[in-house]
Design a protein around this motif. Structure first.
Motif, PDB file in Angstrom:
ATOM      1  N   LEU A  93       0.828  -1.207   0.000  1.00 50.21           N
ATOM      2  CA  LEU A  93       0.000   0.000   0.000  1.00 50.21           C
ATOM      3  C   LEU A  93       0.865   1.261   0.000  1.00 50.21           C
ATOM      4  CD1 LEU A  93      -3.072  -0.689   2.295  1.00 50.21           C
ATOM      5  CD2 LEU A  93      -3.070  -0.018  -0.102  1.00 50.21           C
ATOM      6  N   ASP A  94       2.078   1.146   0.504  1.00 52.17           N
ATOM      7  CA  ASP A  94       3.017   2.264   0.509  1.00 52.17           C
ATOM      8  C   ASP A  94       3.526   2.512  -0.907  1.00 52.17           C
ATOM      9  OD1 ASP A  94       5.061   4.054   1.987  1.00 52.17           O
ATOM     10  OD2 ASP A  94       6.315   2.720   0.768  1.00 52.17           O
ATOM     11  N   LYS A  95       3.500   3.762  -1.348  1.00 48.71           N
ATOM     12  CA  LYS A  95       3.868   4.103  -2.714  1.00 48.71           C
ATOM     13  C   LYS A  95       5.302   3.677  -3.060  1.00 48.71           C
ATOM     14  CE  LYS A  95       4.067   7.871  -5.990  1.00 48.71           C
ATOM     15  NZ  LYS A  95       3.960   9.293  -6.239  1.00 48.71           N
ATOM     16  N   THR A  96       6.240   3.907  -2.167  1.00 50.42           N
ATOM     17  CA  THR A  96       7.641   3.535  -2.424  1.00 50.42           C
ATOM     18  C   THR A  96       7.781   2.025  -2.546  1.00 50.42           C
ATOM     19  OG1 THR A  96       8.379   5.494  -1.223  1.00 50.42           O
ATOM     20  CG2 THR A  96      10.014   3.763  -1.584  1.00 50.42           C
ATOM     21  N   ASN A  97       7.122   1.291  -1.645  1.00 50.58           N
ATOM     22  CA  ASN A  97       7.178  -0.175  -1.694  1.00 50.58           C
ATOM     23  C   ASN A  97       6.507  -0.701  -2.957  1.00 50.58           C
ATOM     24  OD1 ASN A  97       8.505  -0.237   0.771  1.00 50.58           O
ATOM     25  ND2 ASN A  97       6.627  -0.534   1.932  1.00 50.58           N
ATOM     26  N   LYS A  98       5.376  -0.111  -3.318  1.00 50.84           N
ATOM     27  CA  LYS A  98       4.657  -0.508  -4.527  1.00 50.84           C
ATOM     28  C   LYS A  98       5.563  -0.352  -5.755  1.00 50.84           C
ATOM     29  CE  LYS A  98       0.538   1.076  -5.044  1.00 50.84           C
ATOM     30  NZ  LYS A  98      -0.777   1.652  -5.358  1.00 50.84           N
ATOM     31  N   GLU A  99       6.185   0.804  -5.862  1.00 51.55           N
ATOM     32  CA  GLU A  99       7.088   1.053  -6.997  1.00 51.55           C
ATOM     33  C   GLU A  99       8.243   0.062  -7.002  1.00 51.55           C
ATOM     34  OE1 GLU A  99       6.761   2.976  -9.700  1.00 51.55           O
ATOM     35  OE2 GLU A  99       4.762   3.355  -8.904  1.00 51.55           O
ATOM     36  N   TYR A 100       8.770  -0.240  -5.824  1.00 52.53           N
ATOM     37  CA  TYR A 100       9.889  -1.182  -5.742  1.00 52.53           C
ATOM     38  C   TYR A 100       9.468  -2.560  -6.243  1.00 52.53           C
ATOM     39  CZ  TYR A 100      13.943  -3.724  -4.229  1.00 52.53           C
ATOM     40  OH  TYR A 100      15.069  -4.504  -4.232  1.00 52.53           O
ATOM     41  N   ILE A 101       8.322  -3.024  -5.781  1.00 49.06           N
ATOM     42  CA  ILE A 101       7.834  -4.354  -6.192  1.00 49.06           C
ATOM     43  C   ILE A 101       7.602  -4.392  -7.699  1.00 49.06           C
ATOM     44  CG2 ILE A 101       5.895  -5.968  -5.987  1.00 49.06           C
ATOM     45  CD1 ILE A 101       5.628  -4.917  -3.025  1.00 49.06           C
ATOM     46  N   THR A 147      -2.059  -2.395  -8.683  1.00 47.39           N
ATOM     47  CA  THR A 147      -2.604  -1.930  -9.954  1.00 47.39           C
ATOM     48  C   THR A 147      -2.537  -0.402 -10.032  1.00 47.39           C
ATOM     49  OG1 THR A 147      -4.045  -3.855 -10.133  1.00 47.39           O
ATOM     50  CG2 THR A 147      -4.618  -1.950 -11.482  1.00 47.39           C
ATOM     51  N   THR A 148      -1.820   0.050 -11.035  1.00 44.37           N
ATOM     52  CA  THR A 148      -1.684   1.469 -11.359  1.00 44.37           C
ATOM     53  C   THR A 148      -1.950   1.599 -12.856  1.00 44.37           C
ATOM     54  OG1 THR A 148       0.660   1.349 -11.941  1.00 44.37           O
ATOM     55  CG2 THR A 148       0.144   1.735  -9.599  1.00 44.37           C
ATOM     56  N   PRO A 149      -2.110   2.808 -13.356  1.00 44.67           N
ATOM     57  CA  PRO A 149      -2.268   2.928 -14.814  1.00 44.67           C
ATOM     58  C   PRO A 149      -1.124   2.249 -15.579  1.00 44.67           C
ATOM     59  CG  PRO A 149      -2.849   5.000 -13.769  1.00 44.67           C
ATOM     60  CD  PRO A 149      -2.291   4.105 -12.676  1.00 44.67           C
ATOM     61  N   ARG A 150       0.080   2.314 -15.025  1.00 38.01           N
ATOM     62  CA  ARG A 150       1.245   1.726 -15.693  1.00 38.01           C
ATOM     63  C   ARG A 150       1.294   0.199 -15.560  1.00 38.01           C
ATOM     64  NH1 ARG A 150       6.390   3.565 -13.184  1.00 38.01           N
ATOM     65  NH2 ARG A 150       6.487   1.462 -12.411  1.00 38.01           N
ATOM     66  N   SER A 151       0.825  -0.336 -14.439  1.00 35.26           N
ATOM     67  CA  SER A 151       0.934  -1.786 -14.210  1.00 35.26           C
ATOM     68  C   SER A 151      -0.335  -2.550 -14.582  1.00 35.26           C
ATOM     69  CB  SER A 151       1.268  -2.060 -12.740  1.00 35.26           C
ATOM     70  OG  SER A 151       0.175  -1.702 -11.909  1.00 35.26           O
ATOM     71  N   ARG A 152      -1.409  -1.834 -14.878  1.00 33.32           N
ATOM     72  CA  ARG A 152      -2.708  -2.473 -15.110  1.00 33.32           C
ATOM     73  C   ARG A 152      -2.671  -3.580 -16.165  1.00 33.32           C
ATOM     74  NH1 ARG A 152      -7.645  -1.239 -13.463  1.00 33.32           N
ATOM     75  NH2 ARG A 152      -7.012   0.823 -12.769  1.00 33.32           N
ATOM     76  N   ALA A 153      -1.938  -3.365 -17.247  1.00 29.38           N
ATOM     77  CA  ALA A 153      -1.879  -4.387 -18.307  1.00 29.38           C
ATOM     78  C   ALA A 153      -1.333  -5.706 -17.761  1.00 29.38           C
ATOM     79  CB  ALA A 153      -1.021  -3.902 -19.468  1.00 29.38           C
ATOM     80  N   GLN A 154      -0.417  -5.620 -16.817  1.00 27.49           N
ATOM     81  CA  GLN A 154       0.173  -6.832 -16.247  1.00 27.49           C
ATOM     82  C   GLN A 154      -0.708  -7.425 -15.143  1.00 27.49           C
ATOM     83  OE1 GLN A 154       4.128  -6.242 -14.666  1.00 27.49           O
ATOM     84  NE2 GLN A 154       4.626  -8.403 -14.859  1.00 27.49           N
ATOM     85  N   THR A 155      -1.234  -6.585 -14.266  1.00 31.12           N
ATOM     86  CA  THR A 155      -2.013  -7.104 -13.129  1.00 31.12           C
ATOM     87  C   THR A 155      -3.387  -7.605 -13.551  1.00 31.12           C
ATOM     88  OG1 THR A 155      -2.829  -4.895 -12.547  1.00 31.12           O
ATOM     89  CG2 THR A 155      -0.830  -5.674 -11.409  1.00 31.12           C
TER      90      THR A 155
END
Length: 182
Positions: free
Chosen positions: A78-86, A118-126
């Motif tokens: 849920l943390d933005k930095t952790n999300k980006e890292y993953i 799921t983000t706009p950038r990761s949505r295609a993958q998730t």
């Protein structure tokens, strides 16, 4: 007090790395996953590379280690930095692999983590077609937790077109992902 927290978490990571006992590894990983629930620990866990440890454990043979690692990632993402890292560490693929676990907790954590990632950038993958197909199957599960979570995933994270495409494909193929045991 804060320094004591970092030292304690470092001791847990060190214990995990040096022990040969599977039971001890499971206990330490469970503790780290629990500490991942507290945002006050996020920076320390990143510093100690616990996100990498959790990601590495997703490919282990031990269902228990995978369960705790998946739970830890779920707590952290849920943390933005952790999300980006993953996302940058190509963590979505091993998380998707956890959808085929026979362990209910692992599957529930994997579905929840995919939602959080799921983000706009990761949505295609998730929300790739195999994931949507899997969520359709889970939405039909007798397991209420799993069916409700999968239904939310389909409604909130997938487009109607994606769901329809997955439904049509599922009519013509056998989906080989088993439902988790109750």
């Amino acid at each position: 007090m804060e320094m004591g927290r970092l030292e304690y978490l470092q001791a847990l990571v060190t214990e995990f790395q040096v022990t040969d006992s599977t039971e001890a590894k499971e206990q330490v990983l469970a503790n780290l996953a629990n500490f991942a629930y507290d945002p006050g620990n996020y920076e320390y866990l990143r510093q100690l590379q616990v996100l990498d440890l959790f990601l590495d454990m997703l490919s282990e043979d031990s269902e228990t280690l995978v369960e705790f690692a998946m739970g830890g990632l779920c707590n952290l993402c849920l943390d933005k930095t952790n999300k980006e890292y993953i996302l940058e560490a190509n963590g979505v693929e091993p998380i998707i692999s956890c959808l085929s676990s026979s362990n209910e907790e692992t599957v529930v954590s994997a579905v929840t983590t995919l939602m959080f990632l799921t983000t706009p950038r990761s949505r295609a993958q998730t929300t790739a077609l195999p994931v949507v197909e899997c969520m359709l199957r889970f939405s039909l599960s007798a397991n209420t937790r799993l069916s409700n979570l999968a239904s939310i995933f389909l409604e909130d994270y997938c487009s109607p077109l994606q769901v329809e495409e997955a439904r049509n494909l599922s009519k013509h193929t056998a989906v080989g992902i088993p439902l988790p045991k109750d």
